[in-house]
Design a protein around this motif. Structure first.
Motif, PDB file in Angstrom:
ATOM      1  N   SER A 233      27.493 -56.341  33.510  1.00 32.22           N
ATOM      2  CA  SER A 233      28.869 -56.665  33.892  1.00 32.22           C
ATOM      3  C   SER A 233      29.626 -55.369  34.176  1.00 32.22           C
ATOM      4  O   SER A 233      29.173 -54.278  33.834  1.00 32.22           O
ATOM      5  N   PHE A 234      30.798 -55.519  34.791  1.00 32.87           N
ATOM      6  CA  PHE A 234      31.603 -54.356  35.159  1.00 32.87           C
ATOM      7  C   PHE A 234      33.062 -54.577  34.775  1.00 32.87           C
ATOM      8  O   PHE A 234      33.547 -55.706  34.704  1.00 32.87           O
ATOM      9  N   TYR A 235      33.747 -53.461  34.534  1.00 34.50           N
ATOM     10  CA  TYR A 235      35.197 -53.432  34.458  1.00 34.50           C
ATOM     11  C   TYR A 235      35.706 -52.721  35.702  1.00 34.50           C
ATOM     12  O   TYR A 235      34.993 -51.930  36.314  1.00 34.50           O
ATOM     13  N   ARG A 236      36.930 -53.013  36.063  1.00 37.04           N
ATOM     14  CA  ARG A 236      37.549 -52.278  37.170  1.00 37.04           C
ATOM     15  C   ARG A 236      38.821 -51.599  36.680  1.00 37.04           C
ATOM     16  O   ARG A 236      39.491 -52.086  35.754  1.00 37.04           O
ATOM     17  N   PHE A 274      33.684 -49.666  36.724  1.00 37.59           N
ATOM     18  CA  PHE A 274      33.012 -48.941  35.647  1.00 37.59           C
ATOM     19  C   PHE A 274      31.997 -49.876  34.999  1.00 37.59           C
ATOM     20  O   PHE A 274      32.294 -51.021  34.685  1.00 37.59           O
ATOM     21  N   GLY A 275      30.795 -49.397  34.814  1.00 43.32           N
ATOM     22  CA  GLY A 275      29.728 -50.190  34.219  1.00 43.32           C
ATOM     23  C   GLY A 275      28.394 -49.649  34.714  1.00 43.32           C
ATOM     24  O   GLY A 275      28.321 -48.532  35.237  1.00 43.32           O
ATOM     25  N   PRO A 276      27.323 -50.409  34.562  1.00 48.94           N
ATOM     26  CA  PRO A 276      27.324 -51.758  33.998  1.00 48.94           C
ATOM     27  C   PRO A 276      27.137 -51.753  32.485  1.00 48.94           C
ATOM     28  O   PRO A 276      26.666 -50.787  31.907  1.00 48.94           O
ATOM     29  N   PHE A 338      34.515 -51.137  25.385  1.00 52.71           N
ATOM     30  CA  PHE A 338      34.099 -50.468  26.617  1.00 52.71           C
ATOM     31  C   PHE A 338      35.004 -49.289  26.956  1.00 52.71           C
ATOM     32  O   PHE A 338      34.575 -48.350  27.656  1.00 52.71           O
ATOM     33  N   LEU A 339      36.238 -49.307  26.467  1.00 55.81           N
ATOM     34  CA  LEU A 339      37.183 -48.246  26.798  1.00 55.81           C
ATOM     35  C   LEU A 339      36.630 -46.865  26.452  1.00 55.81           C
ATOM     36  O   LEU A 339      36.821 -45.902  27.191  1.00 55.81           O
ATOM     37  N   ARG A 340      35.906 -46.755  25.347  1.00 58.32           N
ATOM     38  CA  ARG A 340      35.341 -45.454  24.955  1.00 58.32           C
ATOM     39  C   ARG A 340      34.346 -44.950  25.991  1.00 58.32           C
ATOM     40  O   ARG A 340      34.284 -43.747  26.273  1.00 58.32           O
ATOM     41  N   ASP A 341      33.535 -45.863  26.554  1.00 60.31           N
ATOM     42  CA  ASP A 341      32.590 -45.461  27.604  1.00 60.31           C
ATOM     43  C   ASP A 341      33.338 -44.985  28.846  1.00 60.31           C
ATOM     44  O   ASP A 341      32.957 -43.989  29.475  1.00 60.31           O
ATOM     45  N   ALA A 342      34.395 -45.714  29.203  1.00 56.32           N
ATOM     46  CA  ALA A 342      35.169 -45.336  30.391  1.00 56.32           C
ATOM     47  C   ALA A 342      35.885 -44.002  30.181  1.00 56.32           C
ATOM     48  O   ALA A 342      35.999 -43.186  31.104  1.00 56.32           O
ATOM     49  N   GLN A 343      36.357 -43.750  28.953  1.00 55.17           N
ATOM     50  CA  GLN A 343      37.082 -42.501  28.681  1.00 55.17           C
ATOM     51  C   GLN A 343      36.170 -41.280  28.694  1.00 55.17           C
ATOM     52  O   GLN A 343      36.648 -40.167  28.853  1.00 55.17           O
ATOM     53  N   LEU A 354      42.346 -50.915  32.364  1.00 53.02           N
ATOM     54  CA  LEU A 354      41.078 -51.584  32.619  1.00 53.02           C
ATOM     55  C   LEU A 354      41.271 -53.091  32.685  1.00 53.02           C
ATOM     56  O   LEU A 354      42.091 -53.656  31.956  1.00 53.02           O
ATOM     57  N   GLU A 355      40.477 -53.749  33.527  1.00 53.16           N
ATOM     58  CA  GLU A 355      40.405 -55.205  33.518  1.00 53.16           C
ATOM     59  C   GLU A 355      38.960 -55.623  33.767  1.00 53.16           C
ATOM     60  O   GLU A 355      38.219 -54.943  34.494  1.00 53.16           O
ATOM     61  N   PHE A 356      38.565 -56.717  33.130  1.00 57.10           N
ATOM     62  CA  PHE A 356      37.197 -57.200  33.303  1.00 57.10           C
ATOM     63  C   PHE A 356      37.021 -57.692  34.730  1.00 57.10           C
ATOM     64  O   PHE A 356      37.852 -58.455  35.247  1.00 57.10           O
ATOM     65  N   ALA A 357      35.954 -57.264  35.393  1.00 59.74           N
ATOM     66  CA  ALA A 357      35.688 -57.662  36.780  1.00 59.74           C
ATOM     67  C   ALA A 357      34.950 -58.993  36.781  1.00 59.74           C
ATOM     68  O   ALA A 357      33.714 -59.045  36.798  1.00 59.74           O
ATOM     69  N   LYS A 358      35.701 -60.063  36.741  1.00 59.77           N
ATOM     70  CA  LYS A 358      35.120 -61.401  36.649  1.00 59.77           C
ATOM     71  C   LYS A 358      34.281 -61.718  37.884  1.00 59.77           C
ATOM     72  O   LYS A 358      34.703 -61.495  39.017  1.00 59.77           O
ATOM     73  N   GLY A 359      33.083 -62.227  37.649  1.00 57.93           N
ATOM     74  CA  GLY A 359      32.200 -62.592  38.752  1.00 57.93           C
ATOM     75  C   GLY A 359      31.403 -61.446  39.334  1.00 57.93           C
ATOM     76  O   GLY A 359      30.601 -61.638  40.252  1.00 57.93           O
ATOM     77  N   VAL A 360      31.608 -60.222  38.820  1.00 58.84           N
ATOM     78  CA  VAL A 360      30.882 -59.050  39.311  1.00 58.84           C
ATOM     79  C   VAL A 360      29.763 -58.718  38.330  1.00 58.84           C
ATOM     80  O   VAL A 360      29.967 -58.716  37.120  1.00 58.84           O
ATOM     81  N   GLY A 361      28.584 -58.452  38.844  1.00 59.94           N
ATOM     82  CA  GLY A 361      27.435 -58.138  38.006  1.00 59.94           C
ATOM     83  C   GLY A 361      26.285 -59.086  38.279  1.00 59.94           C
ATOM     84  O   GLY A 361      26.466 -60.171  38.835  1.00 59.94           O
TER      85      GLY A 361
END
Length: 433
Positions: A233-236, A274-276, A338-343, A354-361
């Motif tokens: 999954s991904f965040y955007r 950001f991900g996966p 997930f914020l720690r990974d993005a930071q 950040l927001e969860f990228a719904k439907g992506v992945g």
């Protein structure tokens, strides 16, 4: 995308011994091409060359580079067609251990990749200011950088392969919305039974992700292999132009899945994903819950597959990673985790950014060998009598033309035909390097 790639390669570069083109049918369950794992929402849209992927040792990096350069050569000749966006790419090493690892890696890889550069903090800030902004000045950081990267819409690339193959003297025949039910042997032919009638073929190549292994098993092949479906999954980011290009992080030791990275979206470079993440789920296709029963079919028949899964999870590093990723898709708590990974990539990133990228992945169909109780790294290729089943986890799309070259040579041999590999490679040499 591996199916359309092979159709394109054989149509354009394959011939029977008497010079006749090879007749090829491409059967696709959906109404369009590459709409699952290879669709632009199903992956990170990367063209992997092995230079910044720290999970690739030098031997694998060379093999990946050869295959990826074939795709790069095709892309270089199809500018301004909405297939890709040129970009730079880098992998950052954060902290003393990762910095030392990347310095060692640069010394080993630089002779193989002449365009690879080692960037210090000030140089990183010029290329990707948000990677340095807000970071502790005492924290060591360096990057391996290449100016030659691609953000690829692999679904659009698959469509281009087929469009070119349909302009051949004997066009590639395409059958959409056609679902294969069974494949059986009938003397010298294979009979492919679908919901729209029967096809007969001297050779068959299946390129259907995790489903490929089910067709192989039905023909008596791959009895000791199972699929461990790993969902990504991904965040955007809500920050416009958060990153200017692709920014990877160092691979987590002993974890065979890519560490989180930041990627501009191919259809909208202002948006950054950001991900996966990576969690194990019992589906062969993301968001298609009927494939749960496809997953169960071989497990129920051979329970040793379940034992192999448990054996893999006995590794504390993998178990800890798997448990963490079970929660990453959840509301509120998932974003916090997930914020720690993005930071690590963008230190100034905040929860609200950040927001969860719904439907992506999508699903990565990881192969498990029930004899060794271990995951097989890389692509799976199951070969029978004039039959090939391709199971292509990452970096499968990057290697689609390399896989097509390999399969085309084998199919041509089975048919007593020729495959002009020299012309194929010459036509796909990268123009940007």
């Amino acid at each position: 995308i591996t199916g359309p790639a092979l159709g394109y390669v054989l149509t354009k570069y394959g011939r029977h011994a008497d010079g006749r083109p090879i007749r090829i049918a491409l059967i696709e369950r959906r109404g369009g091409l590459a709409q699952v794992a290879s669709g632009h929402t199903g992956n990170a849209q990367s063209l992997h060359r092995g230079d910044i992927e720290t999970n690739f040792p030098i031997e694998k990096a060379r093999a990946v580079r050869h295959a990826a350069d074939l795709v790069a050569g095709f892309l270089d000749r199809h500018l301004d067609q909405g297939i890709f966006v040129p970009t730079h790419k880098m992998v950052i090493g954060v902290g003393a251990a990762e910095v030392a690892l990347l310095r060692t890696r640069f010394a080993e890889f630089a002779p193989e990749y002449p365009d690879l550069q080692l960037l210090e903090r000030a140089d990183i800030a010029k290329v990707e200011p948000n990677v340095i902004k807000g970071r502790d000045p005492a924290e060591p950081i360096i990057a391996l950088f290449s100016a030659h990267g691609y953000i690829v819409n692999y679904g659009r690339l698959a469509e281009t392969f087929v469009r070119e193959a349909q302009h051949a003297p004997l066009p590639l025949e395409t059958f959409y919305r056609t679902e294969i039910q069974t494949i059986v042997r009938d003397d010298e032919r294979y009979v492919i039974r679908t919901d729209r009638g029967e096809f007969r073929a001297r050779t068959v190549v299946i390129s259907a992700g995790g489903h490929s292994i089910l067709f192989a098993k039905a023909l008596g092949l791959a009895q000791d292999l199972e699929i461990l479906p790993v969902a990504g999954s991904f965040y955007r980011s809500r920050i416009r132009r958060c990153l200017n290009g692709k920014v990877y992080t160092v691979q987590i030791d002993r974890i065979p899945f890519a560490a989180p990275h930041g990627d501009p979206e191919v259809t909208n470079p202002d948006e950054t994903r950001f991900g996966p993440t990576a969690k194990m789920i019992p589906l062969l296709e993301r968001h298609r819950y009927a494939t749960f029963f496809d997953f169960l079919r071989s497990i129920v028949r051979r329970p040793r597959g379940l034992l192999a899964y448990f054996a893999i999870l006995r590794d504390w590093t993998i178990l800890k990673y798997a448990v963490k990723n079970l929660f990453v898709d959840l509301p509120i708590i998932g974003k916090l985790i997930f914020l720690r990974d993005a930071q690590k990539i963008v230190p100034m990133m905040r929860y609200r950014d950040l927001e969860f990228a719904k439907g992506v992945g999508g699903i990565r169909p990881q192969i498990v060998d029930t004899r060794t109780m271990e995951m097989q790294l890389g692509e799976g290729r199951i070969v029978g009598d004039r039959f090939i089943a391709n199971v292509t986890p990452s970096p499968g799309a990057s290697k689609c033309l390399g896989a097509a070259e390999h399969d085309a040579e084998q199919v041509a041999e089975w048919l007593g035909a020729t495959f002009d590999v020299e012309r194929f490679r010459r036509d796909h040499e990268p123009l940007t390097r």
